[in-house]
Scaffold this active site. Structure first.
Site, PDB file in Angstrom:
ATOM      1  N   GLY A 295      91.942 141.553  11.964  1.00 21.87           N
ATOM      2  CA  GLY A 295      93.026 142.411  11.509  1.00 21.87           C
ATOM      3  C   GLY A 295      92.524 143.829  11.460  1.00 21.87           C
ATOM      4  O   GLY A 295      91.393 144.126  11.831  1.00 21.87           O
ATOM      5  N   THR A 296      93.362 144.706  11.000  1.00 19.11           N
ATOM      6  CA  THR A 296      92.985 146.101  10.976  1.00 19.11           C
ATOM      7  C   THR A 296      91.906 146.349   9.942  1.00 19.11           C
ATOM      8  O   THR A 296      91.055 147.191  10.096  1.00 19.11           O
ATOM      9  CB  THR A 296      94.219 146.959  10.672  1.00 19.11           C
ATOM     10  OG1 THR A 296      95.284 146.462  11.479  1.00 19.11           O
ATOM     11  CG2 THR A 296      93.981 148.405  10.985  1.00 19.11           C
TER      12      THR A 296
ATOM     13  N   ASP B  98     105.831 143.177   7.219  1.00 29.29           N
ATOM     14  CA  ASP B  98     105.092 143.155   8.492  1.00 29.29           C
ATOM     15  C   ASP B  98     105.327 141.836   9.220  1.00 29.29           C
ATOM     16  O   ASP B  98     104.389 141.187   9.685  1.00 29.29           O
ATOM     17  CB  ASP B  98     103.604 143.404   8.251  1.00 29.29           C
ATOM     18  CG  ASP B  98     102.891 143.840   9.544  1.00 29.29           C
ATOM     19  OD1 ASP B  98     103.595 144.218  10.512  1.00 29.29           O
ATOM     20  OD2 ASP B  98     101.656 143.803   9.571  1.00 29.29           O
TER      21      ASP B  98
HETATM   22  N1  LIG Z   1      94.931 131.012   7.528  1.00 31.18           N
HETATM   23  C1  LIG Z   1      94.624 131.355   8.751  1.00 31.18           C
HETATM   24  N2  LIG Z   1      94.307 130.422   9.646  1.00 31.18           N
HETATM   25  C2  LIG Z   1      94.004 130.765  10.905  1.00 31.18           C
HETATM   26  N3  LIG Z   1      93.999 132.017  11.382  1.00 31.18           N
HETATM   27  C3  LIG Z   1      94.311 132.995  10.537  1.00 31.18           C
HETATM   28  C4  LIG Z   1      94.628 132.727   9.179  1.00 31.18           C
HETATM   29  N4  LIG Z   1      94.903 133.896   8.581  1.00 31.18           N
HETATM   30  C5  LIG Z   1      94.770 134.852   9.513  1.00 31.18           C
HETATM   31  N5  LIG Z   1      94.402 134.313  10.694  1.00 31.18           N
HETATM   32  C6  LIG Z   1      94.188 135.031  11.953  1.00 31.18           C
HETATM   33  O1  LIG Z   1      93.597 136.280  11.702  1.00 31.18           O
HETATM   34  C7  LIG Z   1      94.445 137.341  12.162  1.00 31.18           C
HETATM   35  C8  LIG Z   1      94.322 138.498  11.211  1.00 31.18           C
HETATM   36  O2  LIG Z   1      94.701 138.085   9.913  1.00 31.18           O
HETATM   37  P1  LIG Z   1      95.607 138.981   9.004  1.00 31.18           P
HETATM   38  O3  LIG Z   1      96.840 139.331   9.788  1.00 31.18           O
HETATM   39  O4  LIG Z   1      95.818 138.327   7.707  1.00 31.18           O
HETATM   40  O5  LIG Z   1      94.646 140.239   8.829  1.00 31.18           O
HETATM   41  P2  LIG Z   1      95.000 141.741   8.652  1.00 31.18           P
HETATM   42  O6  LIG Z   1      93.727 142.519   8.585  1.00 31.18           O
HETATM   43  O7  LIG Z   1      95.919 141.896   7.515  1.00 31.18           O
HETATM   44  O8  LIG Z   1      95.737 142.035   9.998  1.00 31.18           O
HETATM   45  P3  LIG Z   1      96.768 143.137  10.354  1.00 31.18           P
HETATM   46  O9  LIG Z   1      95.993 144.217  10.988  1.00 31.18           O
HETATM   47  O10 LIG Z   1      97.702 142.437  11.311  1.00 31.18           O
HETATM   48  O11 LIG Z   1      97.438 143.586   9.104  1.00 31.18           O
HETATM   49  C9  LIG Z   1      95.833 136.718  12.261  1.00 31.18           C
HETATM   50  O12 LIG Z   1      96.649 137.333  13.231  1.00 31.18           O
HETATM   51  C10 LIG Z   1      95.529 135.278  12.610  1.00 31.18           C
HETATM   52  O13 LIG Z   1      95.423 135.113  13.998  1.00 31.18           O
END
Ligand SMILES: Nc1ncnc2c1ncn2[C@@H]1O[C@H](COP(=O)(O)OP(=O)(O)OP(=O)(O)O)[C@@H](O)[C@H]1O
Length: 737
Positions: free
Chosen positions: A184-185, A299
């Site tokens: 993620g970011t 989001d």
């Molecule tokens: N429970 C989970 N099981 C499997 N994969 C996951 C899980 N949670 C997150 N991921 C993977 O990790 C990626 C990033 O997670 P997440 O979107 O929660 O992080 P983020 O840093 O908030 O990202 P963003 O930049 O989209 O806000 C998700 O798109 C998904 O592919």
């Protein structure tokens, strides 16, 4: 999970707005082990015990037991008695924590930040009063001592202790890390094995930059929101892993094999109508739960819709989510929702909104599932708005009249666009089209609710939704995997091109170049990093690491060093084109979410009137969506100053309050470079935080977009010619040797 009918039972009746009692109800349950721990602590020196104690979770049914009776409020106690009773120990620790808090009371912190932002002090006072009444405002004083004893790090408890109340941290070495599964970011996500249960879980590692309290608070808000939610179609937070050595937290989630973006990117895969209904009903069920618990997701997009091997879909990533109360609207930031899924009112800068923003995104997903591709892939905010107007029609005169925007003429197209959803998607099932028409209403109140969408004909007409378990099985597929595949292919192409065998293409694929809200992911720097990761994946046989090993590397991020942004091919092409006057370029933009660096890419035009900060763009606060503005357009500046950053606009409760570190973020443009060292950047008073579209005064959106298109083509042509020249030169040099 079955068809709509079979899922009726999981829908919650709408709940009243979240009340203090709700939260306490949810969280008033320290586990038995914590109670024992407190007793133990009474016998031992707490300073010795605290680091040792890392009791097992948290939220598992076995460990979380109802609290027998509420904790007594801390009472002043003689120092000599401190180690004699649990109550005294807690009181003692609380005292120091509350003293720390008193050093910078929340209302003071707010005042500092808001004065810089030029906000109305009357409003601030009212807001502060409201916050003082917030259910969480007084919690840290009551419980942080307990948290410290339980082993939570003070950097967390001192800022947002309330969010972990009733939970105990997990130790990092009770997990075995298996593979990286997402990026993620502001986080990396790993597949891991829980060594205590053998269960496969997902660990989301959230990094903190210099333990900036604001970053911690934002992460805490995610935890806080996740703990409020409990539904089969919402990802479940199972626990939290902390480390006293590293400045990061791991959120433990149930493991999900796929995400909708990843599934949709499987070549040749198209979903049938029953499958689309199955996914959509699950999304709407989960969303209804969130909304009824007073949570806006903000989001919704394919990569945040996770799917397990049984076809169960869960809404994930509550990093941009917020609490809301329709009865007490508060000002929220408009800088949320990934661009392709962002509703027009947010693009226009609305700061009062509700469930309709999630419903718009859900409409985009519905159309994407039925069409097999994203329906409005804009690259900049103005382009996104233009795509929306072209498809959904431009807003009515009434809309513009009542829109509380200072300069509607900047956004209002000169001629109205008519709505073309029905003709564009004439192949969609009629009931699906009706639902889409509702969800993509320009007027937010016309979008209905998740519950009304679930009651729509779409879910009642045949073919009905299939059962999730009947969905075809696929190998694990995530947007992340799709991107890695794309990057690997690009690397191969690049290698071939370097070898003189072909030309380099930078055309973004389905999953690329999707600008996120402030935090877009497809950044040049990130690309570079991921390319390295992709290469590492190819070369590494096993990526299994034990967490203990990881612990050592965490502090310095040895696992994934922050890569210096490397110029992309696109950037190089554009820059080379720029030598000849047309200066389109792809630029790194470093954003922060609560102090954490975010990176995004966008196309910018710089041959339009140049904003006076343009020359220092690389070291100053970013604009959003590639929008440079006319320097003399004070109207534009004013308009955009209304576009609040995520970190300044929502001081709704304790978690949202700017912390002591916030002062650092009030640096002006000249101070900004240190932001790149992780301190946060951008002053709300001096920083130019443009979010609005790039519109020359009196400009026409259509003409402007055409002109942009022409310039892009010209720049790309020029770059190609340059490249060919370079190739010819080097081959003639080779021949000369
Ligand atoms: N429970 C989970 N099981 C499997 N994969 C996951 C899980 N949670 C997150 N991921 C993977 O990790 C990626 C990033 O997670 P997440 O979107 O929660 O992080 P983020 O840093 O908030 O990202 P963003 O930049 O989209 O806000 C998700 O798109 C998904 O592919």
């Amino acid at each position: 999970m079955g068809s709509l009918c079979s899922k009726e039972h999981v829908r919650d009746p709408p709940l009243p707005a979240p009340a203090p009692a709700d939260f306490r109800q949810l969280h008033k349950a320290p586990s038995q082990s914590l109670k024992q721990l407190i007793t133990l602590t009474a016998k031992e020196d707490s300073a010795v015990v605290a680091p040792v104690v890392h009791a097992v979770i948290t939220r598992s049914e076995s460990s979380v037991k109802p609290r027998p009776k509420p904790h007594p409020q801390p009472q002043p106690a003689p120092v000599a008695a401190e180690k004699k009773t649990p109550v005294v120990v807690i009181a003692s620790l609380n005292k120091s924590c509350s003293t720390a808090g008193a050093a910078l009371p929340t209302h003071h912190r707010r005042a500092t930040v808001d004065a810089a932002a030029g906000r109305n002090p009357v409003h601030d006072a009212a807001q502060d009063a409201a916050d003082d009444n917030s259910p969480y405002g007084d919690v840290p004083q009551g419980f942080s001592g307990e948290h410290v004893i339980a082993g939570w790090p003070t950097w967390l408890t001192s800022v947002a202790g309330e969010v972990v109340h009733g939970w105990l941290p997990r130790r990092a070495d009770t997990f075995e890390r298996l593979d990286k599964i997402g990026q993620g970011t502001y986080s990396n996500v790993y597949k891991a094995r829980d060594l205590e249960t053998g269960k496969i879980v997902a660990l989301k590692r959230v990094r903190f930059v210099n333990m900036d309290p604001e970053s911690v608070r934002f992460m805490a808000r995610e935890i806080h929101i996740l703990r409020r939610l409990d539904h089969p179609n919402v990802i479940r937070l199972e626990g939290i892993v902390t480390s006293r050595l590293s400045h990061s937290l791991y959120l433990v989630f149930e493991y999900m094999e796929h995400d909708l973006a990843g599934l949709a990117s499987i070549p040749g895969l198209r979903f049938t109508e029953p499958q689309v209904k199955c996914f959509m009903s699950q999304i709407l069920d989960g969303l209804h739960h969130c909304h009824s618990r007073g949570v806006l997701h903000r989001d919704i997009k394919g990569s945040n819709l996770l799917i397990d091997d049984n076809g169960v879909l869960k809404i994930a990533d509550f990093g941009l989510a917020t609490f809301f109360d329709p009865a007490k609207p508060k000002s929220l930031t408009s800088r949320v929702v990934t661009l392709w899924y962002r509703p027009p009112e947010l693009l226009l800068g609305a700061t009062e909104y509700g469930v309709a923003v999630d419903l718009w995104s859900t409409g985009c997903i519905l159309a994407e599932l039925l069409a097999g591709k994203p329906i409005m892939p804009g690259q900049t905010e103005i382009e996104q708005l233009h795509k929306i107007f072209k498809l959904c029609g431009s807003p009515s005169e009434e809309y513009w009249a009542k829109a509380k925007l200072p300069d509607v003429t900047l956004f209002k197209p000169q001629r109205p666009y008519r709505r073309r959803i029905a003709e564009t998607f004439r192949d969609f099932p009629p009931t699906g089209l009706d639902l889409l028409d509702t969800l993509l209403a320009i007027e937010p109140s016309d979008r209905g609710t998740a519950a009304s969408a679930l009651d729509s004909e779409f879910f009642r007409t045949k073919p009905l939704a299939c059962d999730p378990s009947s969905l075809p099985k696929h190998p694990p597929s995530k947007e992340y995997d799709a991107k890695l595949r794309g990057k690997e292919a690009m690397m191969r192409q690049n290698a071939a091109a370097i070898g003189g065998k072909g030309s380099i293409s930078v055309k973004p694929g389905r999953n690329e170049a999707m600008p996120k809200a402030a935090p877009a992911q497809e950044a040049i720097g990130v690309d570079h990093q991921r390319r390295q990761q992709a290469a590492a994946r190819v070369n590494t046989k096993s990526s299994s690491h034990h967490y203990t090993a990881l612990e050592d590397s965490v502090a310095g991020f040895r696992m994934e060093p922050p890569a210096a942004p490397a110029p992309s091919t696109m950037q190089m092409q554009m820059q080379s084109a720029g030598q000849f006057g047309s200066t389109w370029y792809r630029k790194d933009e470093h954003h922060q979410r609560g102090g954490m660096k975010r990176t995004t890419s966008s196309l910018r035009v710089s041959n339009l009137p140049v904003a006076h900060h343009l020359t220092s763009q690389r070291s100053c606060a970013p604009s959003r969506g590639g929008t440079d503005l006319h320097p003399s357009s004070s109207a534009v500046r004013n308009t955009n100053s209304k576009y609040n950053r995520l970190d300044v606009a929502e001081p709704a409760n304790a978690l949202d309050r700017p912390g002591p570190g916030a002062g650092k973020k009030d640096m002006g443009i000249r101070d900004a470079p240190s932001a790149y060292q992780g301190q946060g950047f951008g002053g709300r008073n001096r920083r130019m935080n443009y979010s609005g579209p790039l519109v020359p005064p009196g400009g026409n959106m259509d003409d402007m977009l055409k002109e942009h298109e022409r310039q892009i083509q010209q720049a790309v042509r020029k770059a190609r010619v340059d490249k060919e020249k370079t190739n010819n030169n080097s081959s003639s040099r080779r021949n000369n040797y």
